[in-house]
Enzyme design. Sequence first.
Site, PDB file in Angstrom:
ATOM      1  N   ASP A  12     -11.871 -15.151   8.304  1.00 15.06           N
ATOM      2  CA  ASP A  12     -10.833 -15.252   7.573  1.00 15.06           C
ATOM      3  C   ASP A  12     -11.094 -14.828   6.373  1.00 15.06           C
ATOM      4  O   ASP A  12     -12.233 -15.252   5.661  1.00 15.06           O
ATOM      5  CB  ASP A  12     -10.841 -16.991   7.534  1.00 15.06           C
ATOM      6  CG  ASP A  12      -9.523 -17.473   6.531  1.00 15.06           C
ATOM      7  OD1 ASP A  12      -9.150 -16.744   5.940  1.00 15.06           O
ATOM      8  OD2 ASP A  12      -9.168 -18.590   6.656  1.00 15.06           O
ATOM      9  N   GLY A  65      -8.181  -8.848  10.173  1.00 15.50           N
ATOM     10  CA  GLY A  65      -6.804  -8.770  10.386  1.00 15.50           C
ATOM     11  C   GLY A  65      -6.466  -7.917  11.662  1.00 15.50           C
ATOM     12  O   GLY A  65      -5.602  -7.273  11.708  1.00 15.50           O
ATOM     13  N   TYR A 120       4.647  -9.924  -3.080  1.00 13.19           N
ATOM     14  CA  TYR A 120       3.796  -9.360  -2.277  1.00 13.19           C
ATOM     15  C   TYR A 120       3.455  -7.823  -2.904  1.00 13.19           C
ATOM     16  O   TYR A 120       2.416  -7.519  -3.001  1.00 13.19           O
ATOM     17  CB  TYR A 120       4.738  -8.585  -1.224  1.00 13.19           C
ATOM     18  CG  TYR A 120       3.988  -8.030   0.112  1.00 13.19           C
ATOM     19  CD1 TYR A 120       2.751  -8.092   0.488  1.00 13.19           C
ATOM     20  CD2 TYR A 120       4.691  -6.703   0.157  1.00 13.19           C
ATOM     21  CE1 TYR A 120       2.122  -6.999   1.358  1.00 13.19           C
ATOM     22  CE2 TYR A 120       4.172  -5.496   1.101  1.00 13.19           C
ATOM     23  CZ  TYR A 120       2.907  -6.058   1.559  1.00 13.19           C
ATOM     24  OH  TYR A 120       2.287  -4.872   2.467  1.00 13.19           O
ATOM     25  N   ILE A 173       6.261   0.430   8.788  1.00 16.15           N
ATOM     26  CA  ILE A 173       5.460   0.869  10.094  1.00 16.15           C
ATOM     27  C   ILE A 173       5.818   0.368  11.390  1.00 16.15           C
ATOM     28  O   ILE A 173       6.423  -0.762  11.342  1.00 16.15           O
ATOM     29  CB  ILE A 173       3.933   0.541  10.066  1.00 16.15           C
ATOM     30  CG1 ILE A 173       3.199   0.854   8.678  1.00 16.15           C
ATOM     31  CG2 ILE A 173       3.344   0.991  11.219  1.00 16.15           C
ATOM     32  CD1 ILE A 173       3.147   2.443   8.530  1.00 16.15           C
ATOM     33  N   LYS A 226       0.167  -6.136  -4.339  1.00 15.22           N
ATOM     34  CA  LYS A 226      -0.449  -4.803  -3.833  1.00 15.22           C
ATOM     35  C   LYS A 226      -0.671  -4.110  -5.150  1.00 15.22           C
ATOM     36  O   LYS A 226      -1.475  -3.295  -5.053  1.00 15.22           O
ATOM     37  CB  LYS A 226       0.591  -4.258  -3.102  1.00 15.22           C
ATOM     38  CG  LYS A 226       0.729  -4.946  -1.709  1.00 15.22           C
ATOM     39  CD  LYS A 226      -0.672  -4.492  -0.969  1.00 15.22           C
ATOM     40  CE  LYS A 226      -0.581  -5.429   0.500  1.00 15.22           C
ATOM     41  NZ  LYS A 226      -2.083  -5.087   0.952  1.00 15.22           N
ATOM     42  N   GLY A 268      -3.148  -8.050  14.132  1.00 10.20           N
ATOM     43  CA  GLY A 268      -1.884  -8.012  13.399  1.00 10.20           C
ATOM     44  C   GLY A 268      -1.405  -6.460  13.837  1.00 10.20           C
ATOM     45  O   GLY A 268      -1.798  -5.900  14.787  1.00 10.20           O
ATOM     46  N   GLN A 269      -0.096  -6.243  13.432  1.00 11.58           N
ATOM     47  CA  GLN A 269       0.598  -5.023  13.661  1.00 11.58           C
ATOM     48  C   GLN A 269      -0.367  -3.754  13.695  1.00 11.58           C
ATOM     49  O   GLN A 269      -0.343  -3.117  14.751  1.00 11.58           O
ATOM     50  CB  GLN A 269       1.810  -4.807  12.878  1.00 11.58           C
ATOM     51  CG  GLN A 269       2.723  -3.585  13.518  1.00 11.58           C
ATOM     52  CD  GLN A 269       3.889  -3.136  12.504  1.00 11.58           C
ATOM     53  OE1 GLN A 269       3.774  -3.751  11.243  1.00 11.58           O
ATOM     54  NE2 GLN A 269       4.686  -2.366  13.096  1.00 11.58           N
ATOM     55  N   ARG A 282      -8.259 -14.036  12.755  1.00 13.20           N
ATOM     56  CA  ARG A 282      -8.234 -15.251  12.235  1.00 13.20           C
ATOM     57  C   ARG A 282      -7.449 -16.412  13.228  1.00 13.20           C
ATOM     58  O   ARG A 282      -8.352 -17.305  13.769  1.00 13.20           O
ATOM     59  CB  ARG A 282      -7.286 -15.416  10.742  1.00 13.20           C
ATOM     60  CG  ARG A 282      -7.488 -16.804  10.105  1.00 13.20           C
ATOM     61  CD  ARG A 282      -6.740 -16.487   8.743  1.00 13.20           C
ATOM     62  NE  ARG A 282      -5.575 -16.648   8.843  1.00 13.20           N
ATOM     63  CZ  ARG A 282      -4.595 -17.483   8.859  1.00 13.20           C
ATOM     64  NH1 ARG A 282      -4.880 -18.726   8.471  1.00 13.20           N
ATOM     65  NH2 ARG A 282      -3.133 -17.380   9.158  1.00 13.20           N
TER      66      ARG A 282
HETATM   67  N1  SER Z   1       6.321  -3.676   5.748  1.00 21.64           N
HETATM   68  C1  SER Z   1       5.772  -4.312   4.150  1.00 21.64           C
HETATM   69  C2  SER Z   1       7.026  -5.179   4.342  1.00 21.64           C
HETATM   70  O1  SER Z   1       8.149  -5.175   4.763  1.00 21.64           O
HETATM   71  C3  SER Z   1       6.005  -3.257   3.399  1.00 21.64           C
HETATM   72  O2  SER Z   1       4.662  -2.767   3.214  1.00 21.64           O
HETATM   73  O3  SER Z   1       6.844  -6.193   3.668  1.00 21.64           O
END
Ligand code: SER
Length: 320
Positions: free
Chosen positions: A53, A8, A143, A173, A147, A11-12, A35
Amino acid sequence: MKNILVVGSAGQIGSELTLALRNIYGGDQVVAGVRKTKPSEKLLETGPCEVVDALDKEGLVAVVDKYKIDVIINMAAILSGTGEKNPMLAWDVNMNGLINILELARERKMKQVLVPSSIAVFGPTTPVDNTPQETILKPTTIYGVTKVAGELLGDYYVKKYGMDVRGLRYPGIISHETLPGGGTTDYAVAIYYEAIKNKKYTCFVNENTRLPMMYMPDCLKATIDLMEADFDKLNYHCDYNVGAMDFTVAEMAESIKKHIPEFEISYEPDFRQDIADSWPNSVDDSPARKDWGWKPDYDLDAMTEDMLTAIGEKHKKGLI
Ligand code: SER
């Protein structure tokens, strides 16, 4: 010496973490796993880059063996907003991708695995202020469900197989290199881009929404410090709370107005309001501070100044 694979990497967080790790351990020691997003020039120029991936275990094995990877970082995830639109995709990527990585790390006897978690593990019945490390974990997003399961799974691999698996619960973040995608906290990045580009922003959560947030330099510091911490000093493994700052959207707007007085904000809450409302206002990160010396550097105003400067420069160069 470590040979690290960041899954990944485009990504950010992955994009900046890969570069930060290359600065510390050397470019050749850190493989960027991407990916389908095109990696940035910086990623391509500073070290190896491979198509990876998390759901393709054979592909992962090939890259791990090619570079003799002994540390693997899993930054690939479907975040909260996208997850609610496609729960099965979130389950597949976040759980099956994680299992592939944990199993591969076990089979190859890797030195370390980093599996990040999130404030999304908390839910509406969790205490909202100064949320403790040990508390109720009953999230209402897919999500968050993945987690919580990921934290438990990582801890299981530590206990069952004696592996070194670590993780931390990232707050929202905020950064200016790579845009976040599909998260609920994405408004806290978009607000700065829109302030520079249009001097106004319509926010998808209301003005009183308060969430724990962290600026990218602190995110990189937390991640790398946890990776380097002495394993024997860790009282937790895959679920460290890490706080830095918390503020409402209205407070963000005020911070921006100190630099752009004409900035205007309006509110059109959508389905992400419920998600934000189910997460804490702030977290208690005293175990991270005690066990591995966590301490953030940035507050809201320091971050605002930095974000507006960096995004302002991109705008001047016509990059955004
Ligand atoms: N930044 C993430 C989200 O908003 C939270 O971990 O889904």
